[in-house]
Design an enzyme around this catalytic site. Structure first.
Site, PDB file in Angstrom:
ATOM      1  N   CYS A  81       0.124   3.730   2.804  1.00 31.63           N
ATOM      2  CA  CYS A  81       0.600   3.161   4.083  1.00 31.63           C
ATOM      3  C   CYS A  81       2.097   3.410   4.242  1.00 31.63           C
ATOM      4  O   CYS A  81       2.555   3.828   5.311  1.00 31.63           O
ATOM      5  CB  CYS A  81       0.338   1.650   4.139  1.00 31.63           C
ATOM      6  SG  CYS A  81      -1.386   1.164   4.047  1.00 31.63           S
ATOM      7  N   CYS A 125       0.835  -1.205   0.000  1.00 33.05           N
ATOM      8  CA  CYS A 125       0.000   0.000   0.000  1.00 33.05           C
ATOM      9  C   CYS A 125       0.870   1.255   0.000  1.00 33.05           C
ATOM     10  O   CYS A 125       1.573   1.531   0.972  1.00 33.05           O
ATOM     11  CB  CYS A 125      -0.913  -0.045   1.230  1.00 33.05           C
ATOM     12  SG  CYS A 125      -1.753   1.493   1.605  1.00 33.05           S
TER      13      CYS A 125
END
Length: 150
Positions: free
Chosen positions: A76, A73
């Site tokens: 993230c 991600c």
């Protein structure tokens, strides 16, 4: 709660999960685990998995902010340095933890995580608040300040 109980907080060891009673006034003095000697509040997020998640939440009297994330991600990964930085700044007020949703898929599902990154604030083992999406360090500080004291 008695005044003596209010003067101590239960803090879970990030290594062995042993609950430790720490005088509230000494949280900033780098307390160590009475069982394994690990630093209790080293300012780094604690990696949690399915086997440690519930115990860590239950054994902490400080609020616990959990970042549900995944290695693939982009947002993230972009938020990770801010999360680490704020974890160090607020180590005496809030425990910071991370759950890799690729490794703990059932844990993410159990907690209703449908998007990542998702930050969930727990206190007393119960969810207090959540937000999805990456936050910078300033946004993270403000969000924690708003909800951790509630």
């Amino acid at each position: 709660m008695t005044s003596a109980a209010a003067e101590h907080l239960r803090v879970a060891c990030p290594q062995c999960l042993t609950p430790n009673r720490v005088p509230a006034a000494r949280l900033g003095e780098q307390p160590k685990c009475g069982k394994c000697g690990a630093a209790l509040l080293d300012g780094h997020p604690v990696a949690l998995g399915e086997e440690s998640f519930d115990a860590f939440l239950a054994r902490n009297e400080l609020p616990v902010l959990v970042d549900f994330w995944a290695p693939w991600c982009g947002p993230c990964r972009a938020m990770a340095p801010a999360f680490e930085k704020v974890a160090g700044e607020l180590r005496e007020q809030v425990r910071f933890a991370k759950v890799n949703t690729e490794e703990a898929q059932s844990l993410a599902a159990q907690h209703g995580v449908r998007a990542i990154p998702t930050l969930v604030l727990y206190h007393g083992g119960r969810e207090i608040e959540r937000v999805s999406g990456a936050l910078d360090a300033g946004g993270l500080r403000r969000w924690v300040a708003q909800h951790a004291s509630a």
